[in-house]
Motif scaffolding. Structure first.
Motif, PDB file in Angstrom:
ATOM      1  N   ALA A 178     -34.986 -12.749 -87.435  1.00 28.40           N
ATOM      2  CA  ALA A 178     -34.511 -11.596 -87.665  1.00 28.40           C
ATOM      3  C   ALA A 178     -34.254  -9.916 -86.947  1.00 28.40           C
ATOM      4  O   ALA A 178     -34.108  -9.306 -87.009  1.00 28.40           O
ATOM      5  N   GLY A 179     -35.958  -9.813 -86.570  1.00 29.52           N
ATOM      6  CA  GLY A 179     -36.155  -8.322 -85.736  1.00 29.52           C
ATOM      7  C   GLY A 179     -35.795  -8.931 -84.147  1.00 29.52           C
ATOM      8  O   GLY A 179     -35.120  -7.438 -83.909  1.00 29.52           O
ATOM      9  N   ALA A 180     -35.777  -9.921 -83.820  1.00 28.71           N
ATOM     10  CA  ALA A 180     -34.610  -9.957 -82.809  1.00 28.71           C
ATOM     11  C   ALA A 180     -32.838  -9.802 -83.132  1.00 28.71           C
ATOM     12  O   ALA A 180     -32.150  -8.493 -82.083  1.00 28.71           O
ATOM     13  N   TYR A 181     -32.269 -10.422 -83.540  1.00 19.83           N
ATOM     14  CA  TYR A 181     -30.965  -9.914 -84.480  1.00 19.83           C
ATOM     15  C   TYR A 181     -31.075  -8.444 -84.331  1.00 19.83           C
ATOM     16  O   TYR A 181     -30.003  -7.856 -84.078  1.00 19.83           O
ATOM     17  N   LEU A 182     -31.499  -8.213 -85.351  1.00 17.56           N
ATOM     18  CA  LEU A 182     -31.280  -6.207 -85.763  1.00 17.56           C
ATOM     19  C   LEU A 182     -32.376  -5.249 -84.321  1.00 17.56           C
ATOM     20  O   LEU A 182     -30.693  -4.509 -84.243  1.00 17.56           O
ATOM     21  N   GLY A 183     -32.226  -6.044 -83.392  1.00 17.25           N
ATOM     22  CA  GLY A 183     -32.905  -4.898 -82.153  1.00 17.25           C
ATOM     23  C   GLY A 183     -31.512  -5.343 -81.746  1.00 17.25           C
ATOM     24  O   GLY A 183     -31.264  -3.804 -81.122  1.00 17.25           O
ATOM     25  N   LEU A 184     -31.405  -6.232 -81.171  1.00 15.49           N
ATOM     26  CA  LEU A 184     -29.620  -6.381 -80.574  1.00 15.49           C
ATOM     27  C   LEU A 184     -28.717  -5.883 -81.212  1.00 15.49           C
ATOM     28  O   LEU A 184     -28.011  -6.060 -80.714  1.00 15.49           O
ATOM     29  N   SER A 185     -28.674  -6.013 -82.783  1.00 16.54           N
ATOM     30  CA  SER A 185     -28.075  -5.455 -83.081  1.00 16.54           C
ATOM     31  C   SER A 185     -27.317  -3.476 -82.572  1.00 16.54           C
ATOM     32  O   SER A 185     -26.372  -3.301 -82.817  1.00 16.54           O
ATOM     33  N   ALA A 186     -28.722  -3.032 -82.551  1.00 13.96           N
ATOM     34  CA  ALA A 186     -28.989  -1.904 -82.586  1.00 13.96           C
ATOM     35  C   ALA A 186     -28.562  -1.223 -81.079  1.00 13.96           C
ATOM     36  O   ALA A 186     -27.803  -0.537 -80.543  1.00 13.96           O
ATOM     37  N   ALA A 187     -28.731  -1.923 -80.187  1.00 15.48           N
ATOM     38  CA  ALA A 187     -27.953  -1.943 -78.688  1.00 15.48           C
ATOM     39  C   ALA A 187     -26.719  -2.632 -78.297  1.00 15.48           C
ATOM     40  O   ALA A 187     -26.313  -1.951 -77.592  1.00 15.48           O
ATOM     41  N   PHE A 188     -26.703  -3.178 -79.805  1.00 18.24           N
ATOM     42  CA  PHE A 188     -24.403  -3.239 -79.746  1.00 18.24           C
ATOM     43  C   PHE A 188     -24.017  -2.237 -79.500  1.00 18.24           C
ATOM     44  O   PHE A 188     -23.206  -2.281 -79.235  1.00 18.24           O
ATOM     45  N   GLY A 189     -24.894  -1.513 -80.857  1.00 17.58           N
ATOM     46  CA  GLY A 189     -24.191  -0.474 -81.579  1.00 17.58           C
ATOM     47  C   GLY A 189     -23.946   0.929 -80.527  1.00 17.58           C
ATOM     48  O   GLY A 189     -23.809   1.966 -79.726  1.00 17.58           O
ATOM     49  N   VAL A 190     -25.356   0.488 -79.516  1.00 19.97           N
ATOM     50  CA  VAL A 190     -25.890   1.836 -78.807  1.00 19.97           C
ATOM     51  C   VAL A 190     -24.563   1.191 -77.406  1.00 19.97           C
ATOM     52  O   VAL A 190     -23.613   2.416 -76.806  1.00 19.97           O
ATOM     53  N   ALA A 191     -23.793   0.238 -77.006  1.00 15.72           N
ATOM     54  CA  ALA A 191     -22.643  -0.857 -75.859  1.00 15.72           C
ATOM     55  C   ALA A 191     -21.647   0.073 -76.791  1.00 15.72           C
ATOM     56  O   ALA A 191     -20.659   0.645 -75.395  1.00 15.72           O
ATOM     57  N   LEU A 192     -20.996  -0.060 -77.716  1.00 19.68           N
ATOM     58  CA  LEU A 192     -19.893   0.306 -78.652  1.00 19.68           C
ATOM     59  C   LEU A 192     -20.074   1.465 -78.574  1.00 19.68           C
ATOM     60  O   LEU A 192     -18.689   2.441 -77.878  1.00 19.68           O
ATOM     61  N   GLY A 193     -21.153   1.915 -78.912  1.00 17.01           N
ATOM     62  CA  GLY A 193     -20.968   3.438 -78.701  1.00 17.01           C
ATOM     63  C   GLY A 193     -20.305   4.281 -77.660  1.00 17.01           C
ATOM     64  O   GLY A 193     -19.836   5.561 -77.175  1.00 17.01           O
ATOM     65  N   SER A 194     -20.942   3.865 -76.189  1.00 16.00           N
ATOM     66  CA  SER A 194     -20.657   4.493 -75.104  1.00 16.00           C
ATOM     67  C   SER A 194     -20.036   4.211 -74.726  1.00 16.00           C
ATOM     68  O   SER A 194     -18.736   4.991 -73.762  1.00 16.00           O
ATOM     69  N   LEU A 195     -18.727   2.786 -75.402  1.00 18.73           N
ATOM     70  CA  LEU A 195     -17.767   2.794 -74.810  1.00 18.73           C
ATOM     71  C   LEU A 195     -16.269   2.996 -75.004  1.00 18.73           C
ATOM     72  O   LEU A 195     -15.901   3.616 -74.522  1.00 18.73           O
ATOM     73  N   VAL A 196     -16.770   3.648 -76.825  1.00 17.55           N
ATOM     74  CA  VAL A 196     -15.837   3.783 -77.472  1.00 17.55           C
ATOM     75  C   VAL A 196     -15.563   5.598 -77.312  1.00 17.55           C
ATOM     76  O   VAL A 196     -14.687   6.241 -77.287  1.00 17.55           O
ATOM     77  N   ARG A 197     -17.023   6.149 -77.061  1.00 21.53           N
ATOM     78  CA  ARG A 197     -17.296   7.479 -77.393  1.00 21.53           C
ATOM     79  C   ARG A 197     -16.751   8.628 -78.491  1.00 21.53           C
ATOM     80  O   ARG A 197     -16.417   9.362 -78.366  1.00 21.53           O
ATOM     81  N   SER A 198     -16.701   8.237 -79.698  1.00 26.61           N
ATOM     82  CA  SER A 198     -16.324   7.981 -80.940  1.00 26.61           C
ATOM     83  C   SER A 198     -16.939   7.667 -82.094  1.00 26.61           C
ATOM     84  O   SER A 198     -16.872   6.393 -82.037  1.00 26.61           O
ATOM     85  N   THR A 199     -17.754   8.829 -82.590  1.00 27.05           N
ATOM     86  CA  THR A 199     -18.470   8.048 -83.672  1.00 27.05           C
ATOM     87  C   THR A 199     -17.798   7.317 -84.597  1.00 27.05           C
ATOM     88  O   THR A 199     -17.935   6.125 -85.190  1.00 27.05           O
ATOM     89  N   SER A 200     -16.644   7.923 -84.983  1.00 28.08           N
ATOM     90  CA  SER A 200     -15.701   7.106 -86.330  1.00 28.08           C
ATOM     91  C   SER A 200     -15.522   6.053 -85.619  1.00 28.08           C
ATOM     92  O   SER A 200     -14.981   5.076 -86.680  1.00 28.08           O
ATOM     93  N   GLY A 201     -14.986   6.358 -84.408  1.00 29.31           N
ATOM     94  CA  GLY A 201     -14.203   4.885 -83.843  1.00 29.31           C
ATOM     95  C   GLY A 201     -15.054   3.595 -83.378  1.00 29.31           C
ATOM     96  O   GLY A 201     -14.623   2.230 -83.749  1.00 29.31           O
ATOM     97  N   GLY A 202     -16.320   4.235 -83.372  1.00 33.26           N
ATOM     98  CA  GLY A 202     -17.428   3.141 -82.508  1.00 33.26           C
ATOM     99  C   GLY A 202     -18.153   2.177 -84.230  1.00 33.26           C
ATOM    100  O   GLY A 202     -18.207   1.423 -84.090  1.00 33.26           O
ATOM    101  N   ILE A 203     -17.702   3.160 -85.291  1.00 25.76           N
ATOM    102  CA  ILE A 203     -18.586   2.979 -86.735  1.00 25.76           C
ATOM    103  C   ILE A 203     -16.765   1.641 -87.077  1.00 25.76           C
ATOM    104  O   ILE A 203     -17.775   1.033 -87.474  1.00 25.76           O
ATOM    105  N   THR A 204     -15.831   2.357 -86.698  1.00 22.91           N
ATOM    106  CA  THR A 204     -14.855   1.310 -87.624  1.00 22.91           C
ATOM    107  C   THR A 204     -14.964  -0.222 -86.124  1.00 22.91           C
ATOM    108  O   THR A 204     -14.919  -0.813 -86.571  1.00 22.91           O
ATOM    109  N   ALA A 205     -15.330   0.256 -85.033  1.00 23.74           N
ATOM    110  CA  ALA A 205     -15.108  -1.039 -84.226  1.00 23.74           C
ATOM    111  C   ALA A 205     -16.418  -2.243 -84.545  1.00 23.74           C
ATOM    112  O   ALA A 205     -15.848  -3.511 -84.065  1.00 23.74           O
ATOM    113  N   LEU A 206     -17.333  -1.678 -85.008  1.00 21.17           N
ATOM    114  CA  LEU A 206     -18.664  -2.434 -85.109  1.00 21.17           C
ATOM    115  C   LEU A 206     -18.160  -2.984 -86.235  1.00 21.17           C
ATOM    116  O   LEU A 206     -18.433  -4.418 -86.737  1.00 21.17           O
TER     117      LEU A 206
END
Length: 275
Positions: free
Chosen positions: A174-202
């Protein structure tokens, strides 16, 4: 009439004053400072912690062994303790998006990449900082939630101890899953470069994609579902994996693969496009 032109001696490059050398350690330290300087960062992290802990304790408290449980409702102590893991995973994913995409909204990204011209160390450091922090916090929270739940369920037929087979790996998962989820969000936000767009995509990727897969013809959707990020992530911390889901180890490999793929895409965009 002549105008005197002042000439200044040219300073050899070897004597030029330069700033501190950019190292991964310094970039990590910078990202650590950024995280704690933003109120939204630690508030979001605390929210995910509360959700994981509260949902687990409540699920154990309301569990009744002879009640009829709806499909998908956990019936083991680990599943009950980790009832809020998916929701917490979404929250820390949003945290990752905020940390990366938020810099583009405020203009801080430009200053950051001026200081770190290679750019990719920023992405790596940001993911490492938030991923490691969430990993530690989530693992400790999962252990506490299980401990409290085990005390509540003491004497029930489903009661388990931390030393029982599969319990500790599931909680660490569970800890590994949540840690990877946070890294997943970082990569997605950096790729989309929009907070609202990144959250929607997530939300679409983690929650809606499996539902959309059911629209595929025949059994194609059922075969693909276990390999979607959300389902693969859920499999990491399952004590008793369902027949249609991946094993915990396979789920970890697949979810980590999705994170790596998204990181690579974000790194390529960082290199090829301007801020």
């Amino acid at each position: 009439m002549t105008t005197a032109t002042e000439t200044r001696p040219r300073i050899p490059a070897r004597y030029a004053v330069t700033g501190p050398k950019v190292t991964m350690r310094r970039v990590l330290r910078s990202e650590w400072s950024k995280f704690w300087s933003l109120r939204s960062s630690w508030i979001t992290l605390v929210s995910a912690t509360i959700v994981l802990l509260a949902f687990g304790i409540i699920a154990a408290s309301v569990y009744r062994p002879h009640a009829t449980h709806a499909s998908g409702t956990p019936t083991d102590p680990v599943g009950l303790a980790l009832t809020g893991a998916s929701t917490a995973g979404l929250i820390v994913g949003v945290l990752g998006v905020l940390l990366s995409a938020g810099e583009y909204g405020t203009g801080m990204a430009r200053s950051t990449y001026v200081a770190v011209p290679k750019r990719w160390p920023v992405l790596a450091a940001k993911s490492a900082v938030i991923g490691a922090l969430v990993l530690v916090v989530a693992t400790v929270t999962a252990l506490i939630a299980f401990g409290v739940g085990a005390a509540v369920l003491h004497g029930d037929a489903i009661a388990l101890n931390l030393g029982d087979h599969g319990v500790l790996p599931a909680l660490l998962g569970a800890g590994a899953y949540l840690g990877l989820s946070a890294a997943f969000g970082v990569a997605l936000g950096s790729l989309v470069r929009s907070t609202s767009g990144g959250i929607t995509a997530l939300v679409v990727i983690m929650m809606l994609l499996p539902a959309l897969a059911s629209l595929l013809p025949g059994s194609t959707g059922d075969k693909l579902k276990p390999y979607f990020p959300g389902n693969a992530g859920d499999a990491i911390y399952a004590l008793h994996p369902a027949s249609h889901s991946l094993a915990p180890g396979a789920g970890l490999a697949v979810f980590a693969g999705w994170v790596a793929l998204l990181m690579a895409a974000a790194a390529i965009r960082l290199k090829r496009t301007d801020v």
